[in-house]
Design a protein around this motif. Structure first.
Motif, PDB file in Angstrom:
ATOM      1  N   ALA A   1      31.436  39.712  -9.183  1.00  0.00           N
ATOM      2  CA  ALA A   1      32.824  40.102  -9.429  1.00  0.00           C
ATOM      3  C   ALA A   1      32.955  41.617  -9.522  1.00  0.00           C
ATOM      4  N   THR A   2      31.962  42.269 -10.127  1.00  0.00           N
ATOM      5  CA  THR A   2      31.988  43.729 -10.225  1.00  0.00           C
ATOM      6  C   THR A   2      31.921  44.361  -8.839  1.00  0.00           C
ATOM      7  N   ALA A   3      31.030  43.838  -7.994  1.00  0.00           N
ATOM      8  CA  ALA A   3      30.931  44.345  -6.627  1.00  0.00           C
ATOM      9  C   ALA A   3      32.215  44.076  -5.855  1.00  0.00           C
TER      10      ALA A   3
ATOM     11  N   VAL B   1      37.418  42.629 -13.660  1.00  0.00           N
ATOM     12  CA  VAL B   1      36.219  41.805 -13.481  1.00  0.00           C
ATOM     13  C   VAL B   1      36.337  40.527 -14.304  1.00  0.00           C
ATOM     14  N   ASP B   2      36.797  40.669 -15.543  1.00  0.00           N
ATOM     15  CA  ASP B   2      36.984  39.497 -16.406  1.00  0.00           C
ATOM     16  C   ASP B   2      37.963  38.510 -15.787  1.00  0.00           C
ATOM     17  N   LEU B   3      39.033  39.033 -15.192  1.00  0.00           N
ATOM     18  CA  LEU B   3      40.027  38.151 -14.588  1.00  0.00           C
ATOM     19  C   LEU B   3      39.433  37.381 -13.407  1.00  0.00           C
ATOM     20  N   VAL B   4      38.661  38.081 -12.564  1.00  0.00           N
ATOM     21  CA  VAL B   4      38.029  37.408 -11.426  1.00  0.00           C
ATOM     22  C   VAL B   4      37.049  36.352 -11.916  1.00  0.00           C
ATOM     23  N   CYS B   5      36.264  36.697 -12.941  1.00  0.00           N
ATOM     24  CA  CYS B   5      35.299  35.726 -13.487  1.00  0.00           C
ATOM     25  C   CYS B   5      36.010  34.496 -14.045  1.00  0.00           C
ATOM     26  N   ALA B   6      37.124  34.706 -14.722  1.00  0.00           N
ATOM     27  CA  ALA B   6      37.868  33.581 -15.290  1.00  0.00           C
ATOM     28  C   ALA B   6      38.387  32.663 -14.198  1.00  0.00           C
ATOM     29  N   GLU B   7      38.914  33.243 -13.125  1.00  0.00           N
ATOM     30  CA  GLU B   7      39.405  32.430 -12.012  1.00  0.00           C
ATOM     31  C   GLU B   7      38.249  31.726 -11.297  1.00  0.00           C
ATOM     32  N   ALA B   8      37.093  32.390 -11.208  1.00  0.00           N
ATOM     33  CA  ALA B   8      35.927  31.769 -10.579  1.00  0.00           C
ATOM     34  C   ALA B   8      35.449  30.572 -11.398  1.00  0.00           C
ATOM     35  N   GLU B   9      35.409  30.729 -12.717  1.00  0.00           N
ATOM     36  CA  GLU B   9      34.986  29.624 -13.572  1.00  0.00           C
ATOM     37  C   GLU B   9      35.976  28.467 -13.497  1.00  0.00           C
TER      38      GLU B   9
ATOM     39  N   ALA C   1      50.400  45.933 -12.437  1.00  0.00           N
ATOM     40  CA  ALA C   1      49.625  45.107 -11.513  1.00  0.00           C
ATOM     41  C   ALA C   1      49.143  43.829 -12.195  1.00  0.00           C
ATOM     42  N   THR C   2      48.740  43.944 -13.456  1.00  0.00           N
ATOM     43  CA  THR C   2      48.279  42.768 -14.197  1.00  0.00           C
ATOM     44  C   THR C   2      49.394  41.735 -14.321  1.00  0.00           C
ATOM     45  N   ALA C   3      50.592  42.201 -14.646  1.00  0.00           N
ATOM     46  CA  ALA C   3      51.730  41.289 -14.784  1.00  0.00           C
ATOM     47  C   ALA C   3      52.003  40.567 -13.469  1.00  0.00           C
ATOM     48  N   ALA C   4      51.911  41.286 -12.355  1.00  0.00           N
ATOM     49  CA  ALA C   4      52.143  40.670 -11.042  1.00  0.00           C
ATOM     50  C   ALA C   4      51.078  39.620 -10.742  1.00  0.00           C
ATOM     51  N   VAL C   5      49.830  39.930 -11.080  1.00  0.00           N
ATOM     52  CA  VAL C   5      48.733  38.988 -10.820  1.00  0.00           C
ATOM     53  C   VAL C   5      48.860  37.745 -11.689  1.00  0.00           C
ATOM     54  N   LEU C   6      49.144  37.910 -12.970  1.00  0.00           N
ATOM     55  CA  LEU C   6      49.256  36.762 -13.862  1.00  0.00           C
ATOM     56  C   LEU C   6      50.407  35.852 -13.452  1.00  0.00           C
ATOM     57  N   ALA C   7      51.483  36.440 -12.975  1.00  0.00           N
ATOM     58  CA  ALA C   7      52.603  35.627 -12.486  1.00  0.00           C
ATOM     59  C   ALA C   7      52.177  34.839 -11.249  1.00  0.00           C
ATOM     60  N   ALA C   8      51.406  35.487 -10.368  1.00  0.00           N
ATOM     61  CA  ALA C   8      50.933  34.798  -9.168  1.00  0.00           C
ATOM     62  C   ALA C   8      49.947  33.697  -9.518  1.00  0.00           C
TER      63      ALA C   8
ATOM     64  N   ARG D   1      37.013  22.896 -11.250  1.00  0.00           N
ATOM     65  CA  ARG D   1      37.775  22.028 -10.356  1.00  0.00           C
ATOM     66  C   ARG D   1      36.926  21.495  -9.202  1.00  0.00           C
ATOM     67  N   GLY D   2      35.658  21.870  -9.197  1.00  0.00           N
ATOM     68  CA  GLY D   2      34.796  21.440  -8.103  1.00  0.00           C
ATOM     69  C   GLY D   2      35.015  22.207  -6.824  1.00  0.00           C
ATOM     70  N   GLU D   3      35.599  23.409  -6.928  1.00  0.00           N
ATOM     71  CA  GLU D   3      35.907  24.215  -5.743  1.00  0.00           C
ATOM     72  C   GLU D   3      34.878  25.308  -5.499  1.00  0.00           C
ATOM     73  N   ALA D   4      33.949  25.513  -6.426  1.00  0.00           N
ATOM     74  CA  ALA D   4      33.015  26.626  -6.316  1.00  0.00           C
ATOM     75  C   ALA D   4      31.670  26.246  -6.913  1.00  0.00           C
ATOM     76  N   ALA D   5      30.632  26.947  -6.452  1.00  0.00           N
ATOM     77  CA  ALA D   5      29.282  26.698  -6.942  1.00  0.00           C
ATOM     78  C   ALA D   5      29.078  27.411  -8.273  1.00  0.00           C
ATOM     79  N   PRO D   6      28.538  26.744  -9.289  1.00  0.00           N
ATOM     80  CA  PRO D   6      28.317  27.382 -10.595  1.00  0.00           C
ATOM     81  C   PRO D   6      27.302  28.516 -10.502  1.00  0.00           C
ATOM     82  N   ARG D   7      27.583  29.615 -11.185  1.00  0.00           N
ATOM     83  CA  ARG D   7      26.661  30.752 -11.253  1.00  0.00           C
ATOM     84  C   ARG D   7      27.217  31.750 -12.249  1.00  0.00           C
ATOM     85  N   ASP D   8      26.439  32.775 -12.556  1.00  0.00           N
ATOM     86  CA  ASP D   8      26.946  33.899 -13.331  1.00  0.00           C
ATOM     87  C   ASP D   8      27.668  34.815 -12.343  1.00  0.00           C
ATOM     88  N   PHE D   9      28.976  34.918 -12.472  1.00  0.00           N
ATOM     89  CA  PHE D   9      29.781  35.635 -11.482  1.00  0.00           C
ATOM     90  C   PHE D   9      29.950  37.128 -11.762  1.00  0.00           C
ATOM     91  N   ARG D  10      29.462  37.628 -12.905  1.00  0.00           N
ATOM     92  CA  ARG D  10      29.837  38.984 -13.310  1.00  0.00           C
ATOM     93  C   ARG D  10      29.369  40.050 -12.323  1.00  0.00           C
TER      94      ARG D  10
END
Length: 220
Positions: A172-174, A147-155, A83-90, A160-169
């Motif tokens: 992301a866990t939820a 969770v780390d992957l979601v946080c990395a994409e959020a950051e 699943a990780t390989a599929a996500v990283l390719a996407a 890129r100015g597409e999201a509001a800055p915050r602590d996403f952890r």
């Protein structure tokens, strides 16, 4: 068994000892995917039954693994790695897309990979639960990876100015809990929706986290 038996060395049948060992391990894992992920399930499978399904002997099993839990651990990691390989390719393919389209492409890749085989869903979300403290630690470690992957994409969206800055952890866990629960329930037939509809709902949730009410696009 306190340890694995020594595997034979040397070339036989045109294959090295390492190649034969890798082939045996693959056969055990393929058999485990069927028995653990379908019927009778991990808890009802014996070493003898797994060895028979793999077309190998119990002696060969103990050359590769110490216990059936070792097989489950290896299989759980492998399913997650697929699943990780599929996500990283996407992620790479969707890099230049707008946020909503990018998120949809990423989660569509994840959902398609995990649900492409119902046995993978059962290994990931059912069979690993409650086995042992060791397996629970592994399950949570893999969840932390997502969770780390979601946080990395959020950051990255923030940069890129597409999201509001915050602590996403925490969010992301939820969110990962929602992903796992919804995909499990959809696969079990408890959710009356197409897979695309499931992905669309997950994307709406994620975008809601990244772009809360009152946030203005382009503000970092």
């Amino acid at each position: 068994m306190t340890g694995r038996l020594r595997a034979p060395t040397g070339r036989y049948g045109g294959k090295t000892a390492a190649e034969r060992q890798a082939e045996r391990r693959r056969r055990f894992l393929d058999a485990a995917l069927q028995l653990f992920g379908d019927s009778p399930g991990y808890r009802a499978t014996t070493v003898a039954a797994l060895s028979e399904a793999a077309g190998l002997s119990t002696r060969q099993f103990y050359e590769e693994f110490r216990t059936l839990e070792d097989v489950l651990a290896a299989l759980h990691l492998e399913v997650n790695d697929w699943a990780t390989a599929a996500v990283l390719a996407a992620v790479a393919d969707a890099d230049q897309l707008p946020l909503t389209e990018r998120a949809a492409a990423i989660f569509r890749a994840y959902a398609a990979n995990v649900t492409s085989d119902p046995r993978r869903v059962r290994i990931t979300f059912v069979e690993i639960i409650g086995v042992s403290a060791r397996m629970e630690e592994q399950r949570l470690a893999r969840r932390a990876h997502w969770v780390d992957l979601v946080c990395a994409e959020a950051e990255r969206a923030v940069s890129r100015g597409e999201a509001a800055p915050r602590d996403f952890r925490l969010a992301a866990t939820a969110f990962i809990g929602s992903v796992n629960g919804l995909l499990h329930d959809w696969n079990a037939g408890w959710v009356d929706a197409t897979l695309d509809e499931v992905v669309e709902e997950l994307v709406r949730q994620l975008v809601g986290i990244l772009q809360p009410p009152g946030w203005e696009s382009g503000r970092v």
